[in-house]
Design a protein around this motif. Structure first.
Motif, PDB file in Angstrom:
ATOM      1  N   THR A   1       0.845  -1.195   0.000  1.00 57.23           N
ATOM      2  CA  THR A   1       0.000   0.000   0.000  1.00 57.23           C
ATOM      3  C   THR A   1       0.881   1.246   0.000  1.00 57.23           C
ATOM      4  O   THR A   1       2.083   1.176   0.283  1.00 57.23           O
ATOM      5  CB  THR A   1      -0.911   0.035   1.242  1.00 57.23           C
ATOM      6  OG1 THR A   1      -0.100   0.230   2.408  1.00 57.23           O
ATOM      7  CG2 THR A   1      -1.696  -1.267   1.379  1.00 57.23           C
ATOM      8  N   ALA A   2       0.277   2.369  -0.266  1.00 62.79           N
ATOM      9  CA  ALA A   2       1.023   3.628  -0.319  1.00 62.79           C
ATOM     10  C   ALA A   2       1.592   4.020   1.036  1.00 62.79           C
ATOM     11  O   ALA A   2       2.558   4.770   1.130  1.00 62.79           O
ATOM     12  CB  ALA A   2       0.112   4.743  -0.837  1.00 62.79           C
ATOM     13  N   SER A   3       1.003   3.474   2.104  1.00 62.02           N
ATOM     14  CA  SER A   3       1.455   3.833   3.458  1.00 62.02           C
ATOM     15  C   SER A   3       2.603   2.961   3.955  1.00 62.02           C
ATOM     16  O   SER A   3       3.150   3.208   5.033  1.00 62.02           O
ATOM     17  CB  SER A   3       0.283   3.726   4.440  1.00 62.02           C
ATOM     18  OG  SER A   3      -0.207   2.388   4.489  1.00 62.02           O
ATOM     19  N   ASP A   4       2.966   1.946   3.192  1.00 60.25           N
ATOM     20  CA  ASP A   4       4.060   1.057   3.610  1.00 60.25           C
ATOM     21  C   ASP A   4       5.371   1.827   3.682  1.00 60.25           C
ATOM     22  O   ASP A   4       5.758   2.507   2.741  1.00 60.25           O
ATOM     23  CB  ASP A   4       4.203  -0.114   2.642  1.00 60.25           C
ATOM     24  CG  ASP A   4       3.054  -1.098   2.743  1.00 60.25           C
ATOM     25  OD1 ASP A   4       2.350  -1.065   3.782  1.00 60.25           O
ATOM     26  OD2 ASP A   4       2.853  -1.891   1.809  1.00 60.25           O
ATOM     27  N   LYS A   5       6.071   1.699   4.820  1.00 62.70           N
ATOM     28  CA  LYS A   5       7.301   2.448   5.056  1.00 62.70           C
ATOM     29  C   LYS A   5       8.560   1.637   4.795  1.00 62.70           C
ATOM     30  O   LYS A   5       9.602   2.182   4.454  1.00 62.70           O
ATOM     31  CB  LYS A   5       7.326   2.982   6.491  1.00 62.70           C
ATOM     32  CG  LYS A   5       6.160   3.897   6.822  1.00 62.70           C
ATOM     33  CD  LYS A   5       6.120   5.128   5.927  1.00 62.70           C
ATOM     34  CE  LYS A   5       4.966   6.042   6.306  1.00 62.70           C
ATOM     35  NZ  LYS A   5       4.868   7.206   5.401  1.00 62.70           N
ATOM     36  N   TYR A   6       8.489   0.328   5.010  1.00 60.79           N
ATOM     37  CA  TYR A   6       9.682  -0.488   4.722  1.00 60.79           C
ATOM     38  C   TYR A   6       9.267  -1.865   4.242  1.00 60.79           C
ATOM     39  O   TYR A   6       8.082  -2.220   4.231  1.00 60.79           O
ATOM     40  CB  TYR A   6      10.619  -0.525   5.929  1.00 60.79           C
ATOM     41  CG  TYR A   6      10.276  -1.488   7.054  1.00 60.79           C
ATOM     42  CD1 TYR A   6      11.124  -2.562   7.353  1.00 60.79           C
ATOM     43  CD2 TYR A   6       9.152  -1.313   7.847  1.00 60.79           C
ATOM     44  CE1 TYR A   6      10.837  -3.414   8.406  1.00 60.79           C
ATOM     45  CE2 TYR A   6       8.868  -2.165   8.904  1.00 60.79           C
ATOM     46  CZ  TYR A   6       9.708  -3.215   9.180  1.00 60.79           C
ATOM     47  OH  TYR A   6       9.430  -4.061  10.228  1.00 60.79           O
ATOM     48  N   TRP A   7      10.251  -2.644   3.790  1.00 59.40           N
ATOM     49  CA  TRP A   7       9.979  -3.868   3.042  1.00 59.40           C
ATOM     50  C   TRP A   7       9.054  -4.845   3.756  1.00 59.40           C
ATOM     51  O   TRP A   7       8.290  -5.591   3.127  1.00 59.40           O
ATOM     52  CB  TRP A   7      11.296  -4.571   2.701  1.00 59.40           C
ATOM     53  CG  TRP A   7      11.990  -5.181   3.893  1.00 59.40           C
ATOM     54  CD1 TRP A   7      12.933  -4.592   4.666  1.00 59.40           C
ATOM     55  CD2 TRP A   7      11.772  -6.479   4.446  1.00 59.40           C
ATOM     56  NE1 TRP A   7      13.328  -5.436   5.681  1.00 59.40           N
ATOM     57  CE2 TRP A   7      12.635  -6.598   5.560  1.00 59.40           C
ATOM     58  CE3 TRP A   7      10.946  -7.545   4.117  1.00 59.40           C
ATOM     59  CZ2 TRP A   7      12.685  -7.751   6.361  1.00 59.40           C
ATOM     60  CZ3 TRP A   7      10.988  -8.695   4.898  1.00 59.40           C
ATOM     61  CH2 TRP A   7      11.844  -8.793   6.004  1.00 59.40           C
ATOM     62  N   ALA A   8       9.077  -4.878   5.099  1.00 56.24           N
ATOM     63  CA  ALA A   8       8.341  -5.903   5.840  1.00 56.24           C
ATOM     64  C   ALA A   8       6.891  -5.535   6.118  1.00 56.24           C
ATOM     65  O   ALA A   8       6.131  -6.381   6.605  1.00 56.24           O
ATOM     66  CB  ALA A   8       9.054  -6.210   7.153  1.00 56.24           C
ATOM     67  N   ASP A   9       6.468  -4.306   5.812  1.00 56.28           N
ATOM     68  CA  ASP A   9       5.101  -3.887   6.144  1.00 56.28           C
ATOM     69  C   ASP A   9       4.033  -4.833   5.599  1.00 56.28           C
ATOM     70  O   ASP A   9       3.100  -5.201   6.324  1.00 56.28           O
ATOM     71  CB  ASP A   9       4.845  -2.467   5.643  1.00 56.28           C
ATOM     72  CG  ASP A   9       5.426  -1.413   6.580  1.00 56.28           C
ATOM     73  OD1 ASP A   9       5.631  -1.734   7.767  1.00 56.28           O
ATOM     74  OD2 ASP A   9       5.678  -0.282   6.126  1.00 56.28           O
ATOM     75  N   PRO A  10       4.101  -5.272   4.340  1.00 51.94           N
ATOM     76  CA  PRO A  10       3.071  -6.192   3.832  1.00 51.94           C
ATOM     77  C   PRO A  10       3.047  -7.524   4.582  1.00 51.94           C
ATOM     78  O   PRO A  10       1.972  -8.102   4.792  1.00 51.94           O
ATOM     79  CB  PRO A  10       3.473  -6.385   2.361  1.00 51.94           C
ATOM     80  CG  PRO A  10       4.281  -5.177   2.025  1.00 51.94           C
ATOM     81  CD  PRO A  10       5.038  -4.862   3.267  1.00 51.94           C
ATOM     82  N   PHE A  11       4.226  -7.997   4.981  1.00 52.92           N
ATOM     83  CA  PHE A  11       4.302  -9.268   5.701  1.00 52.92           C
ATOM     84  C   PHE A  11       3.746  -9.120   7.120  1.00 52.92           C
ATOM     85  O   PHE A  11       3.044 -10.010   7.614  1.00 52.92           O
ATOM     86  CB  PHE A  11       5.747  -9.751   5.750  1.00 52.92           C
ATOM     87  CG  PHE A  11       6.339 -10.041   4.395  1.00 52.92           C
ATOM     88  CD1 PHE A  11       6.003 -11.196   3.712  1.00 52.92           C
ATOM     89  CD2 PHE A  11       7.208  -9.140   3.795  1.00 52.92           C
ATOM     90  CE1 PHE A  11       6.536 -11.469   2.454  1.00 52.92           C
ATOM     91  CE2 PHE A  11       7.750  -9.400   2.545  1.00 52.92           C
ATOM     92  CZ  PHE A  11       7.410 -10.573   1.867  1.00 52.92           C
ATOM     93  N   ILE A  12       4.064  -8.007   7.767  1.00 50.84           N
ATOM     94  CA  ILE A  12       3.547  -7.765   9.117  1.00 50.84           C
ATOM     95  C   ILE A  12       2.027  -7.640   9.075  1.00 50.84           C
ATOM     96  O   ILE A  12       1.313  -8.190   9.928  1.00 50.84           O
ATOM     97  CB  ILE A  12       4.182  -6.495   9.712  1.00 50.84           C
ATOM     98  CG1 ILE A  12       5.686  -6.702   9.898  1.00 50.84           C
ATOM     99  CG2 ILE A  12       3.514  -6.126  11.036  1.00 50.84           C
ATOM    100  CD1 ILE A  12       6.447  -5.422  10.226  1.00 50.84           C
TER     101      ILE A  12
END
Length: 336
Positions: free
Chosen positions: A87-98
């Motif tokens: 998403t546009a709010s993701d700040k670093y690589w792991a955000d989607p996994f978290i």
């Protein structure tokens, strides 16, 4: 391959590794710091071949490096083939996994102040246990096998018991679990393989009081004390090699003509073997196997036949100069 392949029960340990780009590999990657003969090589190779993780840009795997929480969550998401969305709010690589791990209930919002910290063995137990649904009914009985159980944080104890009882995260050689210790990437690779492949686990046998033990979920008597059988054991894949099927339990009974007492107890042994095997195998399958076993009237008679049911295979084996008849339970896919 139908006879039990060894007579040892081994407790397995632990999981895997780094993240940059995630890819699907047909063969394991060759890491410069994962040497042939190292205890963890087979586990690192397996998760690499499954495309679950990739090593560092310099070609190393870092087997002794500490594993981070975000790395474990990414590994778990990839291992379960769960779909992630950026998403546009993701700040670093792991955000989607978290985000996916939180949606699946493996972690709770606010549970970790930072996902970049080194993860502990107890936290790994928590995350893996939340991703599983199948546990032994007698979880509390396993407390006696973990020497430092009472020192484990109360919020983690049930999770530790679940992964320990299932043979996913094992104890240390001194009998402790050390839930507060950080897990290495090599340990993590081992845990993940055990999580993904139940046939590679060896659930620890437990003794309940003086009269009963539990082996891979089968409740049995204790040979030499309350059991008349020759032996009751789990199978150690490490002794015979990965090409052999993992045996859940092997139950053997004496069958020599010149052992008069053994022959007198033969029907008692069949009754006891049936009580053990029908805990997981359909009674009709067990009865058919026992009827076949009874066809051995002389120790020169050879037995070798599989009986399949309920996802398990029940193998009956006895050599042509053998003093025992052995019933071995393993996954149905290994049936002849």
């Amino acid at each position: 391959m139908k006879k039990l392949f060894s007579r040892v029960v081994v407790i397995a340990i632990v999981l895997a590794l780094s993240f940059g780009s995630i890819y699907i590999a047909a063969a394991p990657k060759s890491f410069k710091d994962v040497k042939a003969g190292s205890w963890y090589k087979q586990y690192v190779d397996e998760i690499s071949a499954k495309g679950i993780i990739e090593g560092y840009p310099n070609g190393n795997f870092g087997p002794n490096d500490k594993l981070q929480v975000d790395q474990l969550l990414a590994m778990m998401v990839n291992a379960n083939k769960a779909q992630t969305t950026k998403t546009a709010s993701d700040k670093y690589w792991a955000d989607p996994f978290i985000r996916k791990a939180t949606e699946l209930g493996w972690v709770k919002t606010g549970e970790f102040k930072t996902y970049k910290k080194a993860i502990t063995r107890g936290e790994i137990a928590m995350i893996i246990a939340r991703a599983m649904t199948d546990y032994p009914d007698n979880l509390q009985d396993y407390k006696s096998l973990i020497k430092d159980f009472n020192s484990i944080d109360a919020s983690l104890r049930e999770y530790v018991l679940k992964v320990y009882a299932k043979g996913i995260v094992g104890g240390n050689p001194d009998g402790t679990f050390k839930a507060n210790n950080n897990a290495t990437r090599a340990e993590a690779a081992t845990m993940l393989v055990m999580y993904l492949e139940p046939t590679k686990r060896t659930e620890p046998p437990i003794v309940i009081g003086e009269t009963q033990q539990v082996i891979n979920g089968f409740k049995t008597g204790i040979v030499g004390k309350t059991s008349s059988l020759a032996w009751i054991e789990g199978e150690d894949r490490k002794v015979m090699g990965e090409q052999y099927p993992y045996i859940q339990i092997s139950v053997a009974m004496y069958n020599l003509e010149d052992r008069s007492k053994d022959l007198e107890d033969r029907e008692k042994q069949f009754v006891e073997a049936r009580e053990i095997l029908t805990q997981k195998i359909d009674a009709k399958v067990v009865d058919a196997a026992i009827a076949y076993a009874k066809t051995k009237v002389d120790f020169h008679d050879h037995l070798d036949k599989d009986f399949v049911g309920s996802g398990y295979c029940l193998s009956v084996f006895s050599g042509n100069i053998d003093d025992t008849v052995t019933f071995s339970v393993y996954d149905a896919k290994y049936a002849k």
